[in-house]
Design a protein around this motif. Sequence first.
Motif, PDB file in Angstrom:
ATOM      1  N   LEU A  88       0.837  -1.195   0.000  1.00  0.00           N
ATOM      2  CA  LEU A  88       0.000   0.000   0.000  1.00  0.00           C
ATOM      3  C   LEU A  88       0.882   1.259   0.000  1.00  0.00           C
ATOM      4  CD1 LEU A  88      -3.018   1.031   0.294  1.00  0.00           C
ATOM      5  CD2 LEU A  88      -2.497   1.294   2.698  1.00  0.00           C
ATOM      6  N   LEU A  89       1.919   1.240   0.821  1.00  0.00           N
ATOM      7  CA  LEU A  89       2.815   2.405   0.870  1.00  0.00           C
ATOM      8  C   LEU A  89       3.539   2.589  -0.461  1.00  0.00           C
ATOM      9  CD1 LEU A  89       4.410   2.108   4.440  1.00  0.00           C
ATOM     10  CD2 LEU A  89       2.530   3.576   3.708  1.00  0.00           C
ATOM     11  N   ASP A  90       3.970   1.455  -1.052  1.00  0.00           N
ATOM     12  CA  ASP A  90       4.696   1.528  -2.330  1.00  0.00           C
ATOM     13  C   ASP A  90       3.829   2.099  -3.447  1.00  0.00           C
ATOM     14  OD1 ASP A  90       7.116   0.587  -1.480  1.00  0.00           O
ATOM     15  OD2 ASP A  90       6.715  -1.502  -2.016  1.00  0.00           O
ATOM     16  N   SER A  91       2.543   1.828  -3.389  1.00  0.00           N
ATOM     17  CA  SER A  91       1.672   2.244  -4.497  1.00  0.00           C
ATOM     18  C   SER A  91       0.899   3.534  -4.168  1.00  0.00           C
ATOM     19  CB  SER A  91       0.675   1.127  -4.833  1.00  0.00           C
ATOM     20  OG  SER A  91      -0.096   0.812  -3.691  1.00  0.00           O
ATOM     21  N   ARG A  92       1.061   4.021  -2.943  1.00  0.00           N
ATOM     22  CA  ARG A  92       0.293   5.198  -2.536  1.00  0.00           C
ATOM     23  C   ARG A  92       0.616   6.404  -3.395  1.00  0.00           C
ATOM     24  NH1 ARG A  92       0.282   9.888  -0.849  1.00  0.00           N
ATOM     25  NH2 ARG A  92       2.533   9.955  -1.075  1.00  0.00           N
ATOM     26  N   ARG A  93      -0.405   7.080  -3.822  1.00  0.00           N
ATOM     27  CA  ARG A  93      -0.238   8.370  -4.471  1.00  0.00           C
ATOM     28  C   ARG A  93      -1.544   9.135  -4.331  1.00  0.00           C
ATOM     29  NH1 ARG A  93      -0.126   6.362 -10.772  1.00  0.00           N
ATOM     30  NH2 ARG A  93       1.253   4.806  -9.913  1.00  0.00           N
ATOM     31  N   SER A  94      -1.449  10.433  -4.434  1.00  0.00           N
ATOM     32  CA  SER A  94      -2.645  11.251  -4.298  1.00  0.00           C
ATOM     33  C   SER A  94      -3.404  11.281  -5.617  1.00  0.00           C
ATOM     34  CB  SER A  94      -2.266  12.680  -3.912  1.00  0.00           C
ATOM     35  OG  SER A  94      -1.624  12.686  -2.670  1.00  0.00           O
ATOM     36  N   THR A  95      -4.697  11.430  -5.512  1.00  0.00           N
ATOM     37  CA  THR A  95      -5.523  11.707  -6.685  1.00  0.00           C
ATOM     38  C   THR A  95      -5.947  13.166  -6.588  1.00  0.00           C
ATOM     39  OG1 THR A  95      -6.398   9.462  -6.624  1.00  0.00           O
ATOM     40  CG2 THR A  95      -7.612  11.067  -7.939  1.00  0.00           C
ATOM     41  N   PRO A  96      -5.622  13.982  -7.602  1.00  0.00           N
ATOM     42  CA  PRO A  96      -6.037  15.386  -7.525  1.00  0.00           C
ATOM     43  C   PRO A  96      -7.535  15.497  -7.228  1.00  0.00           C
ATOM     44  CG  PRO A  96      -4.566  15.040  -9.388  1.00  0.00           C
ATOM     45  CD  PRO A  96      -4.872  13.682  -8.818  1.00  0.00           C
ATOM     46  N   ALA A  97      -7.874  16.410  -6.316  1.00  0.00           N
ATOM     47  CA  ALA A  97      -9.261  16.498  -5.831  1.00  0.00           C
ATOM     48  C   ALA A  97     -10.261  16.631  -6.981  1.00  0.00           C
ATOM     49  CB  ALA A  97      -9.388  17.668  -4.866  1.00  0.00           C
ATOM     50  N   ARG A  98      -9.866  17.361  -8.036  1.00  0.00           N
ATOM     51  CA  ARG A  98     -10.847  17.546  -9.119  1.00  0.00           C
ATOM     52  C   ARG A  98     -11.086  16.265  -9.918  1.00  0.00           C
ATOM     53  NH1 ARG A  98     -10.964  21.875 -12.117  1.00  0.00           N
ATOM     54  NH2 ARG A  98     -10.021  23.248 -10.586  1.00  0.00           N
ATOM     55  N   GLN A  99     -10.282  15.245  -9.668  1.00  0.00           N
ATOM     56  CA  GLN A  99     -10.528  13.949 -10.322  1.00  0.00           C
ATOM     57  C   GLN A  99     -11.277  12.984  -9.402  1.00  0.00           C
ATOM     58  OE1 GLN A  99      -6.812  12.481 -11.867  1.00  0.00           O
ATOM     59  NE2 GLN A  99      -6.421  14.397 -12.928  1.00  0.00           N
ATOM     60  N   ALA A 133     -11.114  34.144 -12.163  1.00  0.00           N
ATOM     61  CA  ALA A 133     -10.777  32.711 -12.255  1.00  0.00           C
ATOM     62  C   ALA A 133     -10.362  32.155 -10.893  1.00  0.00           C
ATOM     63  CB  ALA A 133      -9.657  32.503 -13.272  1.00  0.00           C
ATOM     64  N   LEU A 134      -9.704  33.003 -10.090  1.00  0.00           N
ATOM     65  CA  LEU A 134      -9.264  32.535  -8.773  1.00  0.00           C
ATOM     66  C   LEU A 134     -10.460  32.386  -7.828  1.00  0.00           C
ATOM     67  CD1 LEU A 134      -5.925  34.481  -8.225  1.00  0.00           C
ATOM     68  CD2 LEU A 134      -6.243  32.074  -8.792  1.00  0.00           C
ATOM     69  N   LEU A 135     -11.424  33.298  -7.987  1.00  0.00           N
ATOM     70  CA  LEU A 135     -12.634  33.176  -7.162  1.00  0.00           C
ATOM     71  C   LEU A 135     -13.412  31.924  -7.557  1.00  0.00           C
ATOM     72  CD1 LEU A 135     -13.892  36.867  -6.944  1.00  0.00           C
ATOM     73  CD2 LEU A 135     -12.653  35.537  -5.237  1.00  0.00           C
ATOM     74  N   MET A 136     -13.404  31.632  -8.842  1.00  0.00           N
ATOM     75  CA  MET A 136     -14.083  30.413  -9.316  1.00  0.00           C
ATOM     76  C   MET A 136     -13.410  29.180  -8.710  1.00  0.00           C
ATOM     77  SD  MET A 136     -16.560  29.237 -10.866  1.00  0.00           S
ATOM     78  CE  MET A 136     -17.220  30.647 -11.749  1.00  0.00           C
ATOM     79  N   LYS A 137     -12.094  29.234  -8.626  1.00  0.00           N
ATOM     80  CA  LYS A 137     -11.349  28.129  -8.005  1.00  0.00           C
ATOM     81  C   LYS A 137     -11.783  27.937  -6.550  1.00  0.00           C
ATOM     82  CE  LYS A 137      -6.681  26.684  -8.638  1.00  0.00           C
ATOM     83  NZ  LYS A 137      -5.268  27.007  -8.641  1.00  0.00           N
ATOM     84  N   ASP A 138     -11.937  29.059  -5.850  1.00  0.00           N
ATOM     85  CA  ASP A 138     -12.397  28.990  -4.452  1.00  0.00           C
ATOM     86  C   ASP A 138     -13.772  28.332  -4.383  1.00  0.00           C
ATOM     87  OD1 ASP A 138     -10.189  30.252  -3.350  1.00  0.00           O
ATOM     88  OD2 ASP A 138     -11.065  32.241  -3.528  1.00  0.00           O
ATOM     89  N   ARG A 139     -14.652  28.771  -5.286  1.00  0.00           N
ATOM     90  CA  ARG A 139     -16.026  28.249  -5.244  1.00  0.00           C
ATOM     91  C   ARG A 139     -16.061  26.755  -5.535  1.00  0.00           C
ATOM     92  NH1 ARG A 139     -17.172  33.255  -7.861  1.00  0.00           N
ATOM     93  NH2 ARG A 139     -18.166  34.594  -6.304  1.00  0.00           N
ATOM     94  N   GLU A 140     -15.160  26.313  -6.432  1.00  0.00           N
ATOM     95  CA  GLU A 140     -15.197  24.904  -6.868  1.00  0.00           C
ATOM     96  C   GLU A 140     -14.440  23.962  -5.950  1.00  0.00           C
ATOM     97  OE1 GLU A 140     -13.513  24.904 -10.758  1.00  0.00           O
ATOM     98  OE2 GLU A 140     -15.489  25.019 -11.719  1.00  0.00           O
ATOM     99  N   ARG A 141     -13.463  24.516  -5.217  1.00  0.00           N
ATOM    100  CA  ARG A 141     -12.458  23.690  -4.538  1.00  0.00           C
ATOM    101  C   ARG A 141     -13.032  22.524  -3.737  1.00  0.00           C
ATOM    102  NH1 ARG A 141      -8.617  27.498  -2.094  1.00  0.00           N
ATOM    103  NH2 ARG A 141      -7.865  27.526  -4.214  1.00  0.00           N
ATOM    104  N   PHE A 142     -14.152  22.765  -3.077  1.00  0.00           N
ATOM    105  CA  PHE A 142     -14.692  21.732  -2.197  1.00  0.00           C
ATOM    106  C   PHE A 142     -15.857  20.966  -2.828  1.00  0.00           C
ATOM    107  CE2 PHE A 142     -12.544  24.698   0.606  1.00  0.00           C
ATOM    108  CZ  PHE A 142     -11.838  23.856   1.440  1.00  0.00           C
TER     109      PHE A 142
END
Length: 189
Positions: free
Chosen positions: A6-17, A78-87
Motif C-alpha cells: 500500500l505504501l509503495d503504491s500510494r499516491r494522491s488523486t487530484p481532488a478535481r478527479q 478565475a481565482l474566485l471560481m477556483k475557491d467556489r469549486e475547490r470543495f
Amino acid sequence: MDLLDLLDSRRSTPARQLGEPGPTPAQLERLLTAAIRVPDHGKLAPWRLLTIAGETRAALGEKLAQIHQRIEPDIAPALLMKDRERFTFAPLIIAVIARIDEHHPKIPAQEQLLSAGCIAYNLLLGALALGFGAQWLTGWAAYDADAAALLRLGANERIVAFVHIGTQREAAPERTRPILTDVVGELRL
Ligand SMILES: Cc1cc2nc3c(=O)[nH]c(=O)nc-3n(C[C@H](O)[C@H](O)[C@H](O)COP(=O)(O)O)c2cc1C
C-alpha cells in the motif's frame, strides 16, 4: 493488500478527479476510527476532525470566495471560481484541525502538530485501503484568520489538512519520487 505494498503504491488523486460515491456512513466511521490511532506524545489528543459533505461544500466555497474578494478586491475572477469549486469535487472532505497548547510544560508544539499530521496521512492511507482516492490540500484558507473564524476554530487551533476523499474518475498520475540515496544517510561518529 500488504501494508508495504500500500505504501509503495500510494499516491494522491487530484481532488478535481474525485467524484461520487464517497464513503458510506459505515466506511466513514471505520476510516475515522483507524485514522485517529496516531502517535501522540503525552496522550493529549491535540487535534479534532470536521467532516464537510453535501451542500456544505459549495456553501463553504462560496463563503471562502467572499472572504478572498474582501482581502484582494482586484482578484481575478478565475481565482474566485477556483475557491467556489475547490470543495465541490470530492464528496467528502475531512478537515484535520490541530489544537496546540503552545505552553505545554512537556510536549513541544511541534510534536502536537506532527500528531495531527499523522491523522491526515492515516486518512490518505485509510481512504486508499477502502478503495477511494484522496488528496491532502491546504491552500490559502488553511492559513487565513477569516477562514478560521468561518470554520469556528479556537485561538489555539489551526487547519493542518483538508483531506479530499472520493471515487477516482481517472487513474492518478504518478510523480517523480526522490531517490533513496539522496535522502538517506547513515550516521557515523
Ligand atoms: C501539508 C501539505 C499541504 C499540501 N497542500 C497542497 C495544496 O494546497 N495544493 C496542492 O496542490 N498540493 C498540496 N499538497 C500536496 C498533495 O497533497 C500531494 O502530496 C501531491 O499532490 C502528490 O503527491 P503524492 O502523490 O505523493 O501524495 C500538500 C501536501 C502537504 C503534505
